[in-house]
Design an enzyme around this catalytic site. Structure first.
Site, PDB file in Angstrom:
ATOM      1  N   PHE A 138      84.193  60.296  29.191  1.00 19.90           N
ATOM      2  CA  PHE A 138      84.026  60.258  27.733  1.00 19.90           C
ATOM      3  C   PHE A 138      82.601  60.717  27.446  1.00 19.90           C
ATOM      4  O   PHE A 138      81.637  60.037  27.812  1.00 19.90           O
ATOM      5  CB  PHE A 138      84.255  58.816  27.269  1.00 19.90           C
ATOM      6  CG  PHE A 138      84.197  58.579  25.784  1.00 19.90           C
ATOM      7  CD1 PHE A 138      85.274  58.898  24.974  1.00 19.90           C
ATOM      8  CD2 PHE A 138      83.091  57.971  25.206  1.00 19.90           C
ATOM      9  CE1 PHE A 138      85.243  58.627  23.610  1.00 19.90           C
ATOM     10  CE2 PHE A 138      83.043  57.698  23.855  1.00 19.90           C
ATOM     11  CZ  PHE A 138      84.122  58.024  23.044  1.00 19.90           C
ATOM     12  N   PRO A 143      70.744  62.988  24.360  1.00 14.44           N
ATOM     13  CA  PRO A 143      69.381  62.482  24.536  1.00 14.44           C
ATOM     14  C   PRO A 143      68.803  61.855  23.270  1.00 14.44           C
ATOM     15  O   PRO A 143      68.030  60.899  23.347  1.00 14.44           O
ATOM     16  CB  PRO A 143      68.596  63.736  24.952  1.00 14.44           C
ATOM     17  CG  PRO A 143      69.615  64.602  25.630  1.00 14.44           C
ATOM     18  CD  PRO A 143      70.884  64.368  24.873  1.00 14.44           C
ATOM     19  N   ALA A 145      70.886  61.057  20.488  1.00  8.38           N
ATOM     20  CA  ALA A 145      72.008  60.561  19.680  1.00  8.38           C
ATOM     21  C   ALA A 145      72.838  59.613  20.522  1.00  8.38           C
ATOM     22  O   ALA A 145      73.799  60.022  21.167  1.00  8.38           O
ATOM     23  CB  ALA A 145      72.867  61.726  19.165  1.00  8.38           C
ATOM     24  N   SER A 147      73.232  55.455  19.720  1.00  5.32           N
ATOM     25  CA  SER A 147      73.843  54.617  18.690  1.00  5.32           C
ATOM     26  C   SER A 147      74.092  55.399  17.403  1.00  5.32           C
ATOM     27  O   SER A 147      75.051  55.132  16.682  1.00  5.32           O
ATOM     28  CB  SER A 147      72.938  53.411  18.400  1.00  5.32           C
ATOM     29  OG  SER A 147      72.764  52.626  19.565  1.00  5.32           O
ATOM     30  N   GLU A 379      78.414  51.304  25.188  1.00  7.81           N
ATOM     31  CA  GLU A 379      79.490  51.121  24.203  1.00  7.81           C
ATOM     32  C   GLU A 379      79.037  50.278  23.015  1.00  7.81           C
ATOM     33  O   GLU A 379      79.765  49.448  22.481  1.00  7.81           O
ATOM     34  CB  GLU A 379      80.745  50.526  24.861  1.00  7.81           C
ATOM     35  CG  GLU A 379      81.441  51.521  25.766  1.00  7.81           C
ATOM     36  CD  GLU A 379      82.793  51.050  26.237  1.00  7.81           C
ATOM     37  OE1 GLU A 379      83.538  50.472  25.431  1.00  7.81           O
ATOM     38  OE2 GLU A 379      83.107  51.279  27.421  1.00  7.81           O
TER      39      GLU A 379
END
Length: 395
Positions: A138, A143, A145, A147, A379
């Site tokens: 996934f 670098p 971007a 959260s 995540e």
């Protein structure tokens, strides 16, 4: 354990929580069968990439990866089931965090195809994922971007084939994956509403996944370089400019399962602490005889149960469609935040209880101490979960 040999142990995960009404017979069956299977595996994990491939093969061969895909594509259940994912990850993480990683990435890496793929795309990838024949990844983070997904700079232009340019990083299974679900800007001025997902097979011209990233708890990570990477015209995954929603839906399914993995590591740390306290002699007694030890063990057990109840509730809400979509997302955020933060505390207390042995490389609590740390970041970092919960409370 990370960096060594995963060997059978006499310790077993708790099963008392399976009597809770969040679970049904299917979930209890998984929790009954999986520990014996997981504990029978003996695997050299010193080379994390080779070990991850090995785990995928074993998990696929013996049917456990079938829980990562729906029944119509060879899966074990009619659709992706959050409670099954939680039980599986909690159990695998108790024995081997790397086995948990290998399992989870098959689901997360192919999740966007399960949710948004065409029939042809699903047929081409999902059965192989469920058999462990294709390793999935996934590719969302960049670098600058993480959260802030809308800040991604990778772009895709239709010329007439789609061509991707940009950098993706912190990509789990990077370098060993057979395909990547890559998210890129197709309308750079539209922010999060201008993102589209693509399936990029390993070996595509313009894809370089050779830049490995080394981290404190070894597992396969890499930076991807996309340089005029051409993908076929039917490669867009889901709707054009609908990639942000697809990414968030995928993460929502698996967020509670991250909490499940944290629970598995915390339960193993508690089991190790109890075993150590019972046999460690001190001042003519065992460590377990001292009230301070008993108090710490009690705190550890309560921290685990607090995270567990939120985790099981979040998975149950998603599977049974309880509450609104926002309420389910908030429940998942609470679970992920609480279970991972509490697990960090539990493992730290277990390490402290072991004294000098706790920091010795090769000791299980030492490897758990390294393994748990990343779960508070990936995540959706704890701070992101706090924002999700806080905004909901204010509304």
């Amino acid at each position: 354990m990370s960096g060594g040999i995963m060997q059978p142990t006499a310790l077993k995960p708790s099963t008392e929580h399976l009597a809770l009404p969040f679970f049904d017979a299917t979930h209890r069956d998984i929790a009954t069968r999986l520990p014996q299977w997981a504990n029978a595996q003996s695997l050299d994990e010193s080379d994390d990439r080779a070990a991850c491939r090995d785990w995928v093969g074993r998990l696929g061969k013996d049917g456990w990866l079938r829980y990562c895909v729906a029944a119509e594509h060879g899966g074990a259940m009619s659709q992706l089931d959050s409670r099954a994912l939680v039980v599986l990850r909690e159990t695998l993480a108790f024995y081997s965090p790397l086995a948990d990683f290998a399992f989870a990435m098959q689901g997360l890496g192919s999740g966007a195809i399960s949710l948004g793929g065409t029939a042809a795309q699903q047929a081409a990838y999902l059965p192989a994922v469920g058999r462990g024949e294709k390793i999935a990844a996934f590719a969302l983070s960049e670098p600058h971007a993480g959260s802030d997904v809308a800040a991604m700079a990778t772009q895709a232009v239709e010329t007439p084939d789609w061509r991707l340019n940009g950098t993706k990083t912190w990509i789990s299974n990077g370098g060993i994956a057979d395909f990547y679900c890559v998210f890129a800007k197709t309308d750079p001025k539209a922010g999060s509403r201008g993102i589209t997902a693509f399936i990029v097979d390993k070996g595509e011209p313009g894809l370089d996944d050779s830049a490995h990233i080394h981290v404190m708890a070894p597992h396969p990570l890499a930076t991807l370089q996309l340089n005029h990477c051409a993908v076929a015209g039917n490669a867009p995954l889901g709707e054009v400019n609908g990639g942000f929603k697809l990414a968030m839906q995928t993460l929502d399914i698996f967020r509670a399962s991250v909490a499940g993995a944290a629970l598995g590591m915390a339960r193993r740390a508690l089991a190790e602490a109890i075993a150590h306290a019972r046999q460690r002699s001190m001042f003519g007694h065992t460590l377990a005889d001292f009230q301070l030890t008993q108090a710490k063990l009690g705190e550890m057990a309560a921290l685990i149960d607090a995270g567990a109840l939120l985790t099981y509730r979040a998975a149950w809400m998603r599977d049974t469609q309880q509450g609104s979509m926002k309420e389910r997302s908030v429940a998942a955020a609470m679970a992920k935040m609480t279970a991972t933060e509490n697990a960090q505390r539990v493992i730290d207390m277990a390490l402290q209880m072991h004294g000098g042995l706790g920091v010795m490389v090769g000791n299980k609590v030492e490897s758990l101490y390294r393994d748990i740390r990343s779960l508070r970041i990936y995540e959706g970092a704890t701070e992101v979960q706090q924002l999700i919960i806080g905004k909901a409370v204010l509304q």
